[in-house]
Design a protein around this motif. Sequence first.
Motif, PDB file in Angstrom:
ATOM      1  N   ALA A  74       0.807  -1.226   0.000  1.00 30.41           N
ATOM      2  CA  ALA A  74       0.000   0.000   0.000  1.00 30.41           C
ATOM      3  C   ALA A  74       0.841   1.278   0.000  1.00 30.41           C
ATOM      4  CB  ALA A  74      -0.946  -0.006   1.200  1.00 30.41           C
ATOM      5  N   VAL A  75       2.060   1.210   0.528  1.00 32.01           N
ATOM      6  CA  VAL A  75       2.922   2.404   0.566  1.00 32.01           C
ATOM      7  C   VAL A  75       3.960   2.395  -0.548  1.00 32.01           C
ATOM      8  CG1 VAL A  75       2.571   2.826   3.035  1.00 32.01           C
ATOM      9  CG2 VAL A  75       4.458   1.360   2.290  1.00 32.01           C
ATOM     10  N   GLY A  76       3.803   1.484  -1.526  1.00 34.45           N
ATOM     11  CA  GLY A  76       4.692   1.475  -2.681  1.00 34.45           C
ATOM     12  C   GLY A  76       5.985   0.713  -2.502  1.00 34.45           C
ATOM     13  N   LYS A  77       6.142   0.031  -1.362  1.00 35.10           N
ATOM     14  CA  LYS A  77       7.352  -0.757  -1.119  1.00 35.10           C
ATOM     15  C   LYS A  77       7.207  -2.127  -1.787  1.00 35.10           C
ATOM     16  CE  LYS A  77      10.387  -2.540   2.420  1.00 35.10           C
ATOM     17  NZ  LYS A  77      10.527  -2.934   3.810  1.00 35.10           N
ATOM     18  N   LEU A  78       8.249  -2.554  -2.473  1.00 33.04           N
ATOM     19  CA  LEU A  78       8.243  -3.838  -3.166  1.00 33.04           C
ATOM     20  C   LEU A  78       8.426  -4.978  -2.164  1.00 33.04           C
ATOM     21  CD1 LEU A  78       8.014  -4.701  -6.128  1.00 33.04           C
ATOM     22  CD2 LEU A  78      10.487  -4.834  -6.182  1.00 33.04           C
ATOM     23  N   GLN A  79       7.522  -5.946  -2.220  1.00 31.51           N
ATOM     24  CA  GLN A  79       7.609  -7.136  -1.381  1.00 31.51           C
ATOM     25  C   GLN A  79       7.508  -8.355  -2.289  1.00 31.51           C
ATOM     26  OE1 GLN A  79       4.240  -6.291   1.260  1.00 31.51           O
ATOM     27  NE2 GLN A  79       5.723  -6.182   2.915  1.00 31.51           N
ATOM     28  N   HIS A  80       8.175  -9.417  -1.896  1.00 29.97           N
ATOM     29  CA  HIS A  80       8.120 -10.631  -2.694  1.00 29.97           C
ATOM     30  C   HIS A  80       7.095 -11.576  -2.093  1.00 29.97           C
ATOM     31  CE1 HIS A  80      10.161 -11.992  -6.236  1.00 29.97           C
ATOM     32  NE2 HIS A  80       9.893 -13.209  -5.827  1.00 29.97           N
ATOM     33  N   THR A  81       6.234 -12.111  -2.948  1.00 31.51           N
ATOM     34  CA  THR A  81       5.177 -13.025  -2.534  1.00 31.51           C
ATOM     35  C   THR A  81       5.489 -14.413  -3.065  1.00 31.51           C
ATOM     36  OG1 THR A  81       3.565 -11.243  -2.638  1.00 31.51           O
ATOM     37  CG2 THR A  81       2.698 -13.483  -2.707  1.00 31.51           C
ATOM     38  N   THR A  82       5.371 -15.407  -2.212  1.00 38.67           N
ATOM     39  CA  THR A  82       5.555 -16.798  -2.622  1.00 38.67           C
ATOM     40  C   THR A  82       4.347 -17.582  -2.137  1.00 38.67           C
ATOM     41  OG1 THR A  82       7.952 -16.601  -2.493  1.00 38.67           O
ATOM     42  CG2 THR A  82       7.054 -18.825  -2.449  1.00 38.67           C
ATOM     43  N   MET A  83       3.816 -18.427  -3.018  1.00 38.99           N
ATOM     44  CA  MET A  83       2.642 -19.215  -2.654  1.00 38.99           C
ATOM     45  C   MET A  83       2.692 -20.587  -3.308  1.00 38.99           C
ATOM     46  SD  MET A  83      -0.255 -17.180  -4.931  1.00 38.99           S
ATOM     47  CE  MET A  83      -0.030 -15.676  -4.025  1.00 38.99           C
ATOM     48  N   THR A  84       1.883 -21.485  -2.759  1.00 38.70           N
ATOM     49  CA  THR A  84       1.765 -22.822  -3.349  1.00 38.70           C
ATOM     50  C   THR A  84       0.961 -22.712  -4.651  1.00 38.70           C
ATOM     51  OG1 THR A  84      -0.334 -23.351  -2.276  1.00 38.70           O
ATOM     52  CG2 THR A  84       1.703 -23.874  -1.045  1.00 38.70           C
ATOM     53  N   LEU A  85       0.977 -23.764  -5.416  1.00 39.20           N
ATOM     54  CA  LEU A  85       0.216 -23.806  -6.659  1.00 39.20           C
ATOM     55  C   LEU A  85      -1.280 -23.650  -6.389  1.00 39.20           C
ATOM     56  CD1 LEU A  85       0.346 -24.196  -9.721  1.00 39.20           C
ATOM     57  CD2 LEU A  85       0.222 -26.660  -9.326  1.00 39.20           C
ATOM     58  N   LYS A  86      -1.793 -24.317  -5.368  1.00 46.09           N
ATOM     59  CA  LYS A  86      -3.224 -24.213  -5.048  1.00 46.09           C
ATOM     60  C   LYS A  86      -3.579 -22.797  -4.601  1.00 46.09           C
ATOM     61  CE  LYS A  86      -4.134 -29.045  -4.320  1.00 46.09           C
ATOM     62  NZ  LYS A  86      -4.631 -30.109  -3.488  1.00 46.09           N
ATOM     63  N   GLU A  87      -2.696 -22.130  -3.863  1.00 49.70           N
ATOM     64  CA  GLU A  87      -2.944 -20.729  -3.487  1.00 49.70           C
ATOM     65  C   GLU A  87      -2.950 -19.843  -4.731  1.00 49.70           C
ATOM     66  OE1 GLU A  87      -0.928 -20.607   0.984  1.00 49.70           O
ATOM     67  OE2 GLU A  87       0.356 -20.385  -0.786  1.00 49.70           O
ATOM     68  N   PHE A  88      -2.034 -20.121  -5.659  1.00 52.55           N
ATOM     69  CA  PHE A  88      -2.002 -19.357  -6.906  1.00 52.55           C
ATOM     70  C   PHE A  88      -3.299 -19.556  -7.697  1.00 52.55           C
ATOM     71  CE2 PHE A  88      -1.030 -19.028 -11.456  1.00 52.55           C
ATOM     72  CZ  PHE A  88      -0.606 -17.699 -11.497  1.00 52.55           C
ATOM     73  N   HIS A  89      -3.791 -20.778  -7.741  1.00 48.34           N
ATOM     74  CA  HIS A  89      -5.050 -21.053  -8.434  1.00 48.34           C
ATOM     75  C   HIS A  89      -6.196 -20.263  -7.797  1.00 48.34           C
ATOM     76  CE1 HIS A  89      -3.587 -25.192 -10.102  1.00 48.34           C
ATOM     77  NE2 HIS A  89      -3.052 -24.167 -10.736  1.00 48.34           N
ATOM     78  N   LYS A  90      -6.246 -20.232  -6.476  1.00 51.65           N
ATOM     79  CA  LYS A  90      -7.307 -19.488  -5.771  1.00 51.65           C
ATOM     80  C   LYS A  90      -7.225 -18.000  -6.107  1.00 51.65           C
ATOM     81  CE  LYS A  90     -10.259 -18.489  -2.320  1.00 51.65           C
ATOM     82  NZ  LYS A  90     -10.838 -17.255  -2.770  1.00 51.65           N
ATOM     83  N   GLU A  91      -6.021 -17.423  -6.055  1.00 45.38           N
ATOM     84  CA  GLU A  91      -5.843 -16.004  -6.392  1.00 45.38           C
ATOM     85  C   GLU A  91      -6.279 -15.741  -7.840  1.00 45.38           C
ATOM     86  OE1 GLU A  91      -4.669 -13.331  -4.522  1.00 45.38           O
ATOM     87  OE2 GLU A  91      -4.799 -14.670  -2.790  1.00 45.38           O
ATOM     88  N   THR A  92      -5.914 -16.646  -8.727  1.00 49.99           N
ATOM     89  CA  THR A  92      -6.272 -16.491 -10.139  1.00 49.99           C
ATOM     90  C   THR A  92      -7.781 -16.606 -10.319  1.00 49.99           C
ATOM     91  OG1 THR A  92      -4.133 -17.370 -10.792  1.00 49.99           O
ATOM     92  CG2 THR A  92      -5.844 -17.365 -12.469  1.00 49.99           C
TER      93      THR A  92
END
Length: 173
Positions: A74-92
């Motif tokens: 929210a403040v423009g700072k770059l953060q790295h996100t890592t997730m499982t395949l199933k979490e990626f599917h849910k986000e998608t």
Amino acid sequence: MIKAILKITFTIIMTTQISNAQKYPLKEDVATINGIMKATYEAVSGEAGEKRQWERDLSLHDSNAIYSFPLENAVGKLQHTTMTLKEFHKETDDMVAKTAFYENEINREVRVFGNIAHVWSTYETRLVKNGPVARRGINSIQLYYNEGRWWIISWIFDKEKENQKIPQTFDPK
């Protein structure tokens, strides 16, 4: 009579479940790096609200596969996100419920050593089938070969920005 009907119904349900479970992976999806890359882009692409091919996608990946990408908070700072395949599917799924999403590969560089491979895959994203390019980026995919097929173990990707253009070596234009 009821027992016979229940037994037949149970047999049909189990046969259908086994048949569906055996549908994937498709041999052409995992026999080559070309096949697995084609399948990954097909699995994620489709119209708004259209169910994605997640069973197919799961069959392309190791059960411990991960997705990783940078996000600005929210403040423009770059953060790295890592997730499982199933979490990626849910986000998608959350995203594509409202938005069409078509991603296609426009360039690929592959390096293979023994049973491991690294794929640099430049992509274009469209939010309308055959529409204008909405964004571009690069997927970095790690794979391994085992049991007569390729497996994806991880993805890391980043999108092109005004101050971060795709390098000429990865851009077919």
